[in-house]
Design a protein around this motif. Structure first.
Motif, PDB file in Angstrom:
ATOM      1  N   LEU A 264       0.833  -1.194   0.000  1.00 26.76           N
ATOM      2  CA  LEU A 264       0.000   0.000   0.000  1.00 26.76           C
ATOM      3  C   LEU A 264       0.875   1.253   0.000  1.00 26.76           C
ATOM      4  CD1 LEU A 264      -2.640  -1.024   2.692  1.00 26.76           C
ATOM      5  CD2 LEU A 264      -2.982  -0.959   0.214  1.00 26.76           C
ATOM      6  N   HIS A 265       0.452   2.255  -0.718  1.00 33.81           N
ATOM      7  CA  HIS A 265       1.033   3.583  -0.578  1.00 33.81           C
ATOM      8  C   HIS A 265       0.532   4.167   0.744  1.00 33.81           C
ATOM      9  CE1 HIS A 265       2.436   3.550  -4.754  1.00 33.81           C
ATOM     10  NE2 HIS A 265       1.257   3.018  -5.066  1.00 33.81           N
ATOM     11  N   VAL A 266       1.350   4.997   1.373  1.00 31.55           N
ATOM     12  CA  VAL A 266       1.045   5.462   2.731  1.00 31.55           C
ATOM     13  C   VAL A 266       1.102   6.983   2.802  1.00 31.55           C
ATOM     14  CG1 VAL A 266       1.761   5.412   5.149  1.00 31.55           C
ATOM     15  CG2 VAL A 266       1.975   3.355   3.742  1.00 31.55           C
ATOM     16  N   ILE A 267       0.117   7.556   3.462  1.00 34.21           N
ATOM     17  CA  ILE A 267       0.126   8.977   3.831  1.00 34.21           C
ATOM     18  C   ILE A 267       0.013   9.004   5.345  1.00 34.21           C
ATOM     19  CG2 ILE A 267      -1.063  11.189   3.646  1.00 34.21           C
ATOM     20  CD1 ILE A 267      -2.167  10.059   0.901  1.00 34.21           C
ATOM     21  N   CYS A 268       1.066   9.478   6.017  1.00 29.42           N
ATOM     22  CA  CYS A 268       1.161   9.338   7.473  1.00 29.42           C
ATOM     23  C   CYS A 268       1.235  10.696   8.152  1.00 29.42           C
ATOM     24  CB  CYS A 268       2.407   8.513   7.825  1.00 29.42           C
ATOM     25  SG  CYS A 268       2.552   8.091   9.582  1.00 29.42           S
ATOM     26  N   GLU A 269       0.539  10.805   9.270  1.00 28.58           N
ATOM     27  CA  GLU A 269       0.730  11.962  10.136  1.00 28.58           C
ATOM     28  C   GLU A 269       2.186  11.998  10.619  1.00 28.58           C
ATOM     29  OE1 GLU A 269      -0.905  14.663  11.546  1.00 28.58           O
ATOM     30  OE2 GLU A 269      -2.235  14.314   9.853  1.00 28.58           O
ATOM     31  N   LYS A 270       2.671  13.197  10.899  1.00 30.51           N
ATOM     32  CA  LYS A 270       4.012  13.286  11.481  1.00 30.51           C
ATOM     33  C   LYS A 270       3.882  13.172  13.004  1.00 30.51           C
ATOM     34  CE  LYS A 270       3.217  17.483  13.029  1.00 30.51           C
ATOM     35  NZ  LYS A 270       2.710  17.390  14.376  1.00 30.51           N
ATOM     36  N   PRO A 271       4.947  12.685  13.678  1.00 25.39           N
ATOM     37  CA  PRO A 271       6.192  12.198  13.094  1.00 25.39           C
ATOM     38  C   PRO A 271       5.989  10.844  12.435  1.00 25.39           C
ATOM     39  CG  PRO A 271       6.197  11.755  15.438  1.00 25.39           C
ATOM     40  CD  PRO A 271       4.941  12.534  15.155  1.00 25.39           C
ATOM     41  N   LEU A 272       6.785  10.589  11.415  1.00 34.96           N
ATOM     42  CA  LEU A 272       6.700   9.305  10.727  1.00 34.96           C
ATOM     43  C   LEU A 272       6.959   8.153  11.692  1.00 34.96           C
ATOM     44  CD1 LEU A 272       6.424   7.908   7.966  1.00 34.96           C
ATOM     45  CD2 LEU A 272       8.886   8.269   7.638  1.00 34.96           C
ATOM     46  N   CYS A 273       7.849   8.368  12.652  1.00 37.01           N
ATOM     47  CA  CYS A 273       8.200   7.369  13.662  1.00 37.01           C
ATOM     48  C   CYS A 273       9.009   8.086  14.739  1.00 37.01           C
ATOM     49  CB  CYS A 273       8.978   6.209  13.040  1.00 37.01           C
ATOM     50  SG  CYS A 273      10.360   6.740  12.008  1.00 37.01           S
ATOM     51  N   PHE A 274       9.687   7.347  15.600  1.00 35.84           N
ATOM     52  CA  PHE A 274      10.402   7.960  16.724  1.00 35.84           C
ATOM     53  C   PHE A 274      11.909   8.062  16.527  1.00 35.84           C
ATOM     54  CE2 PHE A 274       7.042   6.839  20.193  1.00 35.84           C
ATOM     55  CZ  PHE A 274       6.274   7.903  19.774  1.00 35.84           C
ATOM     56  N   THR A 275      12.495   7.194  15.714  1.00 34.91           N
ATOM     57  CA  THR A 275      13.954   7.177  15.583  1.00 34.91           C
ATOM     58  C   THR A 275      14.373   7.218  14.124  1.00 34.91           C
ATOM     59  OG1 THR A 275      14.218   4.766  15.458  1.00 34.91           O
ATOM     60  CG2 THR A 275      14.082   5.750  17.672  1.00 34.91           C
ATOM     61  N   THR A 276      15.581   7.727  13.899  1.00 36.44           N
ATOM     62  CA  THR A 276      16.130   7.743  12.547  1.00 36.44           C
ATOM     63  C   THR A 276      16.259   6.337  11.997  1.00 36.44           C
ATOM     64  OG1 THR A 276      17.319   9.807  12.988  1.00 36.44           O
ATOM     65  CG2 THR A 276      18.117   8.465  11.166  1.00 36.44           C
ATOM     66  N   ALA A 277      16.633   5.384  12.852  1.00 35.49           N
ATOM     67  CA  ALA A 277      16.767   3.994  12.401  1.00 35.49           C
ATOM     68  C   ALA A 277      15.432   3.463  11.888  1.00 35.49           C
ATOM     69  CB  ALA A 277      17.289   3.118  13.539  1.00 35.49           C
ATOM     70  N   GLU A 278      14.341   3.764  12.591  1.00 37.73           N
ATOM     71  CA  GLU A 278      13.020   3.335  12.129  1.00 37.73           C
ATOM     72  C   GLU A 278      12.674   4.007  10.797  1.00 37.73           C
ATOM     73  OE1 GLU A 278      10.669   2.467  16.361  1.00 37.73           O
ATOM     74  OE2 GLU A 278      10.496   4.429  15.390  1.00 37.73           O
ATOM     75  N   ALA A 279      12.974   5.309  10.685  1.00 37.81           N
ATOM     76  CA  ALA A 279      12.671   6.029   9.451  1.00 37.81           C
ATOM     77  C   ALA A 279      13.465   5.470   8.279  1.00 37.81           C
ATOM     78  CB  ALA A 279      12.955   7.517   9.629  1.00 37.81           C
ATOM     79  N   GLU A 280      14.724   5.131   8.519  1.00 41.13           N
ATOM     80  CA  GLU A 280      15.547   4.523   7.461  1.00 41.13           C
ATOM     81  C   GLU A 280      14.963   3.175   7.034  1.00 41.13           C
ATOM     82  OE1 GLU A 280      17.888   5.820   5.795  1.00 41.13           O
ATOM     83  OE2 GLU A 280      19.081   7.205   7.005  1.00 41.13           O
ATOM     84  N   GLU A 281      14.436   2.429   7.994  1.00 41.17           N
ATOM     85  CA  GLU A 281      13.825   1.141   7.665  1.00 41.17           C
ATOM     86  C   GLU A 281      12.589   1.337   6.799  1.00 41.17           C
ATOM     87  OE1 GLU A 281      12.008  -2.867   9.870  1.00 41.17           O
ATOM     88  OE2 GLU A 281      13.041  -1.330  11.065  1.00 41.17           O
ATOM     89  N   LEU A 282      11.748   2.301   7.152  1.00 41.91           N
ATOM     90  CA  LEU A 282      10.561   2.574   6.342  1.00 41.91           C
ATOM     91  C   LEU A 282      10.951   3.032   4.940  1.00 41.91           C
ATOM     92  CD1 LEU A 282       8.265   4.381   8.937  1.00 41.91           C
ATOM     93  CD2 LEU A 282       8.129   2.005   8.152  1.00 41.91           C
ATOM     94  N   LYS A 283      11.983   3.834   4.843  1.00 35.68           N
ATOM     95  CA  LYS A 283      12.456   4.281   3.532  1.00 35.68           C
ATOM     96  C   LYS A 283      12.902   3.089   2.696  1.00 35.68           C
ATOM     97  CE  LYS A 283      15.847   7.262   1.261  1.00 35.68           C
ATOM     98  NZ  LYS A 283      16.925   8.274   1.460  1.00 35.68           N
ATOM     99  N   ALA A 284      13.642   2.173   3.312  1.00 37.26           N
ATOM    100  CA  ALA A 284      14.130   0.997   2.586  1.00 37.26           C
ATOM    101  C   ALA A 284      12.979   0.119   2.111  1.00 37.26           C
ATOM    102  CB  ALA A 284      15.081   0.196   3.476  1.00 37.26           C
ATOM    103  N   VAL A 285      11.976  -0.081   2.975  1.00 36.69           N
ATOM    104  CA  VAL A 285      10.827  -0.910   2.590  1.00 36.69           C
ATOM    105  C   VAL A 285      10.041  -0.242   1.464  1.00 36.69           C
ATOM    106  CG1 VAL A 285       8.682  -1.980   3.375  1.00 36.69           C
ATOM    107  CG2 VAL A 285      10.672  -1.950   4.879  1.00 36.69           C
ATOM    108  N   SER A 286       9.831   1.069   1.574  1.00 39.15           N
ATOM    109  CA  SER A 286       9.064   1.768   0.539  1.00 39.15           C
ATOM    110  C   SER A 286       9.784   1.711  -0.805  1.00 39.15           C
ATOM    111  CB  SER A 286       8.802   3.223   0.947  1.00 39.15           C
ATOM    112  OG  SER A 286       9.999   3.975   0.986  1.00 39.15           O
ATOM    113  N   LYS A 287      11.101   1.825  -0.778  1.00 39.55           N
ATOM    114  CA  LYS A 287      11.876   1.754  -2.019  1.00 39.55           C
ATOM    115  C   LYS A 287      11.819   0.348  -2.605  1.00 39.55           C
ATOM    116  CE  LYS A 287      16.456   2.752  -3.938  1.00 39.55           C
ATOM    117  NZ  LYS A 287      17.844   3.235  -3.637  1.00 39.55           N
ATOM    118  N   ALA A 288      11.972  -0.662  -1.743  1.00 37.38           N
ATOM    119  CA  ALA A 288      11.952  -2.040  -2.222  1.00 37.38           C
ATOM    120  C   ALA A 288      10.592  -2.406  -2.811  1.00 37.38           C
ATOM    121  CB  ALA A 288      12.306  -2.995  -1.079  1.00 37.38           C
ATOM    122  N   ARG A 289       9.519  -1.866  -2.234  1.00 35.71           N
ATOM    123  CA  ARG A 289       8.161  -2.197  -2.682  1.00 35.71           C
ATOM    124  C   ARG A 289       7.665  -1.259  -3.776  1.00 35.71           C
ATOM    125  NH1 ARG A 289       5.515  -6.879  -0.322  1.00 35.71           N
ATOM    126  NH2 ARG A 289       6.785  -7.416   1.481  1.00 35.71           N
ATOM    127  N   GLY A 290       8.422  -0.196  -4.041  1.00 33.70           N
ATOM    128  CA  GLY A 290       7.977   0.761  -5.041  1.00 33.70           C
ATOM    129  C   GLY A 290       6.736   1.511  -4.621  1.00 33.70           C
TER     130      GLY A 290
END
Length: 388
Positions: free
Chosen positions: A107-133
């Motif tokens: 699914l494409h996601v539109i999220c309220e901020k903050p996206l998450c709590f840590t930079t590590a979590e945000a990097e993980e979400l970025k990686a998943v979104s890129k991998a899934r297109g």
């Protein structure tokens, strides 16, 4: 009737934003404004029955008003007409898990901020979104105002000159007393279990931070210093006031005042960019105007919807000059951009949107990174730290 994927709205769901949710109403109003999205399913409330009843009131099929987001994602994934995108309007501590689950269900996601709590979590979400297109959008809603694009174009075209000083603030007064004692909607925002490592830094400070990034995309933060306070003592360790000083890589300096205790202030979000030739200033309580002050000349006020604006600003015009636009139009502009970005990933987007500007996963990541750095500086006694 819609005849093909290029014409039809994106099938869309919501997590949170149920009955009585102000932000949920804004999401739905914005998403439906241009018929880019069509609400098809939802898990609107932590109380399943209350959420189901609300979904029925919105006109949803009872079978698509779900008890929770996990049930919605799993069931919708098996439907030929299942949702393609989801908006997340829940307390901060749930964003990471819901966003990751949505991406893993393609699914494409539109999220309220903050996206998450840590930079590590945000990097993980970025990686998943890129991998899934898949697109991740973050609702920095004020960035959808037309005059923000005008300011961006003015800086890019040299109207302001070399950037020297950036003064940012989002400082309202509505929490200058302990209103959370009587208001559950505020109570979770000052509880670290739900709000995360900060209150006003993440809740309001990241809004002007993102707008500054839109206007000044070429500037990078080099280091910062932050001091934060809990003037309402029961909110400690979370702050209700903070001042952040920043240095950019070109030598420019910036300040961000983030506050919920600016007594008497209605909203207090202002962006002032000072250059070698001129200054520009935008105030979200008067969002249809942009102040343009050239050194040695009378100050002028630029109005939205006028032909003298740059084309980038006029793209967002909806009702012509002289008619005031507000928050709903700004959010609708963002939702339209989210929709264009989603359709672009589906191979259906209109031509000419390769440089589409919207708060994406990188914007969400940067907001989390900034809060982390501010907290790190403040908790070390308000010291200068290299930005990382």
């Amino acid at each position: 009737m819609m005849t093909n994927d290029r014409q039809r709205p994106i099938r869309w769901g919501m997590v949170g934003g149920g009955r009585g949710s102000q932000i949920g109403y804004i999401h739905r109003s914005a998403a439906h404004r241009d018929d880019v999205f069509a609400l098809a399913a939802g898990a609107f409330d932590i109380d399943p029955e209350r959420g189901r009843a609300f979904g029925l009131d919105l006109g949803l099929d009872e079978a698509r008003s779900y008890r929770d987001y996990a049930a919605m994602f799993a069931t919708e994934a098996g439907r030929a007409d299942g949702i393609e995108a989801v908006s997340i309007a829940t307390p901060n501590n749930t964003h990471f898990a819901i966003c990751k689950a949505a991406l893993e269900h393609d699914l494409h996601v539109i999220c309220e901020k903050p996206l998450c709590f840590t930079t590590a979590e945000a990097e993980e979400l970025k990686a998943v979104s890129k991998a899934r297109g898949r697109i991740v959008g973050v609702t920095y809603g004020y960035a959808g105002h037309q005059m923000i694009e005008q300011a961006r174009a003015m800086v890019r075209n040299g109207d302001v000159g070399e950037i020297r000083i950036v003064n940012l603030q989002f400082a309202h007064g509505f929490h200058s007393a302990a209103v959370e004692e009587q208001n559950p909607a505020t109570r979770w925002r000052v509880d670290p279990k739900f709000a995360g490592p900060s209150y006003v830094l993440g809740d309001v400070g990241t809004h002007p931070l993102y707008i500054a990034k839109v206007i000044l995309p070429h500037l990078k933060i080099r280091r910062l210093l932050c001091t934060r306070q809990s003037f309402v003592k029961s909110r400690a360790p979370l702050e209700d006031n903070a001042v952040t000083l920043m240095e950019y890589d070109n030598g420019a300096i910036a300040t961000i005042w983030s506050s919920a205790v600016n007594a008497g202030s209605m909203h207090g979000q202002k962006i002032r960019i000072v250059g070698s030739k001129a200054s520009i200033e935008w105030w979200d309580e008067r969002p249809n105007q942009l102040s343009y002050e050239i050194q040695g000349e009378p100050a002028r006020i630029l109005e939205r919807g006028m032909d003298y604006l740059y084309p980038e600003a006029r793209i967002d015009d909806r009702i012509g000059g002289g008619h005031p636009e507000g928050l709903f139009e700004a959010w609708a502009n963002l939702y339209r951009r989210f929709g264009f970005a989603i359709n672009r990933e589906r191979g259906l987007g209109p031509a000419g949107i390769e440089d589409l500007v919207f708060p994406d996963v990188d914007a969400g990541l940067e907001g989390v990174r900034w809060v982390e750095n501010c907290v790190r500086s403040a908790d070390a006694g308000g010291v200068w730290l290299d930005y990382r």
